[in-house]
Design a protein around this motif. Structure first.
Motif, PDB file in Angstrom:
ATOM      1  N   PRO A   1     -24.493 -14.348 -47.900  1.00 47.52           N
ATOM      2  CA  PRO A   1     -24.411 -12.905 -48.141  1.00 47.52           C
ATOM      3  C   PRO A   1     -23.111 -12.340 -47.589  1.00 47.52           C
ATOM      4  N   GLU A   2     -22.424 -11.507 -48.386  1.00 44.80           N
ATOM      5  CA  GLU A   2     -21.153 -10.931 -47.948  1.00 44.80           C
ATOM      6  C   GLU A   2     -21.371  -9.513 -47.433  1.00 44.80           C
ATOM      7  N   VAL A   3     -21.096  -9.329 -46.169  1.00 47.60           N
ATOM      8  CA  VAL A   3     -21.223  -8.021 -45.536  1.00 47.60           C
ATOM      9  C   VAL A   3     -19.884  -7.698 -44.898  1.00 47.60           C
ATOM     10  N   LEU A   4     -19.375  -6.517 -45.160  1.00 51.67           N
ATOM     11  CA  LEU A   4     -18.086  -6.120 -44.619  1.00 51.67           C
ATOM     12  C   LEU A   4     -18.252  -5.453 -43.259  1.00 51.67           C
ATOM     13  N   GLY A   5     -17.204  -5.496 -42.461  1.00 56.66           N
ATOM     14  CA  GLY A   5     -17.244  -4.842 -41.167  1.00 56.66           C
ATOM     15  C   GLY A   5     -16.664  -5.712 -40.072  1.00 56.66           C
ATOM     16  N   LYS A   6     -16.474  -5.116 -38.893  1.00 53.87           N
ATOM     17  CA  LYS A   6     -15.902  -5.828 -37.757  1.00 53.87           C
ATOM     18  C   LYS A   6     -16.814  -5.809 -36.545  1.00 53.87           C
ATOM     19  N   GLU A   7     -18.087  -5.433 -36.771  1.00 52.78           N
ATOM     20  CA  GLU A   7     -19.044  -5.383 -35.672  1.00 52.78           C
ATOM     21  C   GLU A   7     -20.359  -6.022 -36.088  1.00 52.78           C
ATOM     22  N   LEU A   8     -21.073  -6.547 -35.119  1.00 51.42           N
ATOM     23  CA  LEU A   8     -22.407  -7.076 -35.382  1.00 51.42           C
ATOM     24  C   LEU A   8     -23.363  -5.914 -35.598  1.00 51.42           C
ATOM     25  N   ALA A   9     -24.240  -6.081 -36.557  1.00 51.35           N
ATOM     26  CA  ALA A   9     -25.246  -5.055 -36.806  1.00 51.35           C
ATOM     27  C   ALA A   9     -26.372  -5.187 -35.786  1.00 51.35           C
ATOM     28  N   GLY A  10     -27.179  -4.141 -35.668  1.00 53.69           N
ATOM     29  CA  GLY A  10     -28.323  -4.178 -34.764  1.00 53.69           C
ATOM     30  C   GLY A  10     -28.102  -3.367 -33.502  1.00 53.69           C
ATOM     31  N   SER A  11     -29.205  -2.996 -32.870  1.00 53.08           N
ATOM     32  CA  SER A  11     -29.145  -2.212 -31.644  1.00 53.08           C
ATOM     33  C   SER A  11     -28.788  -3.100 -30.449  1.00 53.08           C
ATOM     34  N   LYS A  12     -28.444  -2.468 -29.339  1.00 56.49           N
ATOM     35  CA  LYS A  12     -28.124  -3.216 -28.124  1.00 56.49           C
ATOM     36  C   LYS A  12     -29.322  -4.042 -27.639  1.00 56.49           C
ATOM     37  N   PRO A  13     -30.546  -3.464 -27.622  1.00 56.66           N
ATOM     38  CA  PRO A  13     -31.702  -4.276 -27.210  1.00 56.66           C
ATOM     39  C   PRO A  13     -31.947  -5.459 -28.151  1.00 56.66           C
ATOM     40  N   ALA A  14     -31.699  -5.261 -29.459  1.00 58.42           N
ATOM     41  CA  ALA A  14     -31.901  -6.347 -30.418  1.00 58.42           C
ATOM     42  C   ALA A  14     -30.926  -7.487 -30.150  1.00 58.42           C
ATOM     43  N   LYS A  15     -29.678  -7.139 -29.901  1.00 60.58           N
ATOM     44  CA  LYS A  15     -28.669  -8.164 -29.630  1.00 60.58           C
ATOM     45  C   LYS A  15     -28.978  -8.903 -28.330  1.00 60.58           C
ATOM     46  N   ALA A  16     -29.371  -8.149 -27.313  1.00 57.67           N
ATOM     47  CA  ALA A  16     -29.728  -8.770 -26.034  1.00 57.67           C
ATOM     48  C   ALA A  16     -30.966  -9.643 -26.196  1.00 57.67           C
ATOM     49  N   GLY A  17     -31.915  -9.188 -27.017  1.00 54.41           N
ATOM     50  CA  GLY A  17     -33.124  -9.970 -27.258  1.00 54.41           C
ATOM     51  C   GLY A  17     -32.829 -11.279 -27.951  1.00 54.41           C
ATOM     52  N   VAL A  18     -31.945 -11.227 -28.943  1.00 55.26           N
ATOM     53  CA  VAL A  18     -31.539 -12.455 -29.637  1.00 55.26           C
ATOM     54  C   VAL A  18     -30.859 -13.404 -28.653  1.00 55.26           C
ATOM     55  N   GLY A  19     -29.935 -12.854 -27.842  1.00 54.19           N
ATOM     56  CA  GLY A  19     -29.239 -13.685 -26.867  1.00 54.19           C
ATOM     57  C   GLY A  19     -30.187 -14.322 -25.870  1.00 54.19           C
ATOM     58  N   GLY A  20     -31.131 -13.548 -25.359  1.00 56.09           N
ATOM     59  CA  GLY A  20     -32.080 -14.075 -24.389  1.00 56.09           C
ATOM     60  C   GLY A  20     -32.984 -15.144 -24.979  1.00 56.09           C
ATOM     61  N   GLY A  21     -33.468 -14.889 -26.201  1.00 54.57           N
ATOM     62  CA  GLY A  21     -34.347 -15.860 -26.856  1.00 54.57           C
ATOM     63  C   GLY A  21     -33.645 -17.165 -27.164  1.00 54.57           C
ATOM     64  N   VAL A  22     -32.434 -17.068 -27.707  1.00 57.26           N
ATOM     65  CA  VAL A  22     -31.676 -18.283 -28.030  1.00 57.26           C
ATOM     66  C   VAL A  22     -31.241 -18.996 -26.749  1.00 57.26           C
ATOM     67  N   GLY A  23     -30.904 -18.220 -25.723  1.00 56.02           N
ATOM     68  CA  GLY A  23     -30.545 -18.827 -24.449  1.00 56.02           C
ATOM     69  C   GLY A  23     -31.700 -19.631 -23.862  1.00 56.02           C
ATOM     70  N   PHE A  24     -32.902 -19.089 -23.954  1.00 58.37           N
ATOM     71  CA  PHE A  24     -34.091 -19.806 -23.473  1.00 58.37           C
ATOM     72  C   PHE A  24     -34.272 -21.110 -24.236  1.00 58.37           C
ATOM     73  N   LEU A  25     -34.087 -21.053 -25.551  1.00 57.15           N
ATOM     74  CA  LEU A  25     -34.186 -22.243 -26.391  1.00 57.15           C
ATOM     75  C   LEU A  25     -33.108 -23.255 -26.017  1.00 57.15           C
ATOM     76  N   THR A  26     -31.905 -22.754 -25.735  1.00 58.54           N
ATOM     77  CA  THR A  26     -30.796 -23.623 -25.354  1.00 58.54           C
ATOM     78  C   THR A  26     -31.098 -24.374 -24.065  1.00 58.54           C
ATOM     79  N   GLY A  27     -31.699 -23.689 -23.104  1.00 58.81           N
ATOM     80  CA  GLY A  27     -32.038 -24.328 -21.837  1.00 58.81           C
ATOM     81  C   GLY A  27     -33.038 -25.457 -21.992  1.00 58.81           C
ATOM     82  N   ILE A  28     -33.857 -25.394 -23.047  1.00 54.79           N
ATOM     83  CA  ILE A  28     -34.889 -26.411 -23.261  1.00 54.79           C
ATOM     84  C   ILE A  28     -34.408 -27.545 -24.142  1.00 54.79           C
ATOM     85  N   ILE A  29     -33.746 -27.222 -25.272  1.00 52.63           N
ATOM     86  CA  ILE A  29     -33.393 -28.270 -26.232  1.00 52.63           C
ATOM     87  C   ILE A  29     -31.890 -28.451 -26.427  1.00 52.63           C
TER      88      ILE A  29
END
Length: 261
Positions: free
Chosen positions: A130-158
């Motif tokens: 999908p082509e989306v234009l722009g220079k910033e990530l979409a989503g709210s600050k809590p959403a971005k932090a939530g994604v980071g925290g969830g993926v970070g937890f996964l990273t620590g395990i696998i």
């Protein structure tokens, strides 16, 4: 570990980095099953060694995308700290389950399944991102932090997380621009990998010479893969490797039940 094995691991790293860059999935997804099944690393050692090796590729990728202006630093400052916190929590859990190799194999297999299916889907049914234009990530600050925290937890395990989880989440769920999603994910994940890799080394779950050989090879291979994108049809390759990785997923999962395929 003798010099011959390290040389082979360097080549494996180059191939993993090249294919990872070409397919947009990150080299760790290829390195982990390669050393787990090709070099008979234990589940625990495969996770720790791969995560440490990814420090090289994530660092090189983050620097390259920074220079290209593909990093949304305003988002990274929420994603990275949350991700590091997730890595700490995931690494703590990993320490308590490290003696249960079959459980780790099962978790890795289940984690590999969505990326395999996504690759097969993109390669066969949805051949354009999908082509989306722009220079910033979409989503709210809590959403971005939530994604980071969830993926970070996964990273620590696998030991996986950058091209495997962060990029598709930002692209498909948050509808972010492709280049910004990749660059910002790299700039965030390098901290996940650095903290997670150091923890795995301290815990004794990393073959450091193997990680260095794989990491250096993958960093060089990623550059080659990026240059080859214009000469190949990534969709076709992605479809083929999607089905291959689905087999790898099943191989991990079946090991939990004592079945070898």
């Amino acid at each position: 570990m003798d010099i011959g094995v390290l040389a082979i691991l360097l080549v494996v790293g180059i191939l993993a980095g090249g294919l990872g860059g070409l397919l947009g999935i990150g080299g760790c997804v290829i390195m982990m099953p390669a050393i787990r099944f090709g070099f008979d690393f234990s589940p625990t050692l495969a996770v720790g060694t791969t995560l440490t090796a990814v420090i090289f590729t994530a660092g090189a990728g983050a620097l390259q995308h920074w220079r290209l202006g593909n990093v949304d630093w305003k988002s990274v400052k929420y994603i990275a700290p949350a991700g590091v916190a997730g890595v700490l929590a995931g690494s703590a859990l990993f320490y308590y389950i490290h003696d249960y190799g079959k459980v780790i194999d099962l978790i890795v297999g289940l984690a590999f399944t969505p990326v395999a299916l996504r690759m097969a889907y993109e390669g066969t049914l949805k051949r354009k991102m999908p082509e989306v234009l722009g220079k910033e990530l979409a989503g709210s600050k809590p959403a971005k932090a939530g994604v980071g925290g969830g993926v970070g937890f996964l990273t620590g395990i696998i030991g996986l997380g950058g091209g495997y989880a962060l990029v598709p989440t930002f692209i498909y769920l948050l509808r972010s621009p492709l280049r910004i999603a990749i660059g910002s994910s790299m700039a965030s994940f390098v901290w996940f990998a650095l903290v997670g890799g150091i923890i795995k080394m301290v815990q004794g779950f990393c073959d450091i010479p193997a990680a260095v050989a794989l990491g250096l090879g993958a960093a060089g291979g990623a550059i080659i893969g990026a240059r080859l994108v214009s000469r190949f049809k990534p969709a076709t390759l992605k479809a083929a490797f999607g089905f291959i990785f689905f087999y790898v997923s099943l191989k991990y999962i079946f090991l939990y039940f004592g079945i070898t395929i």
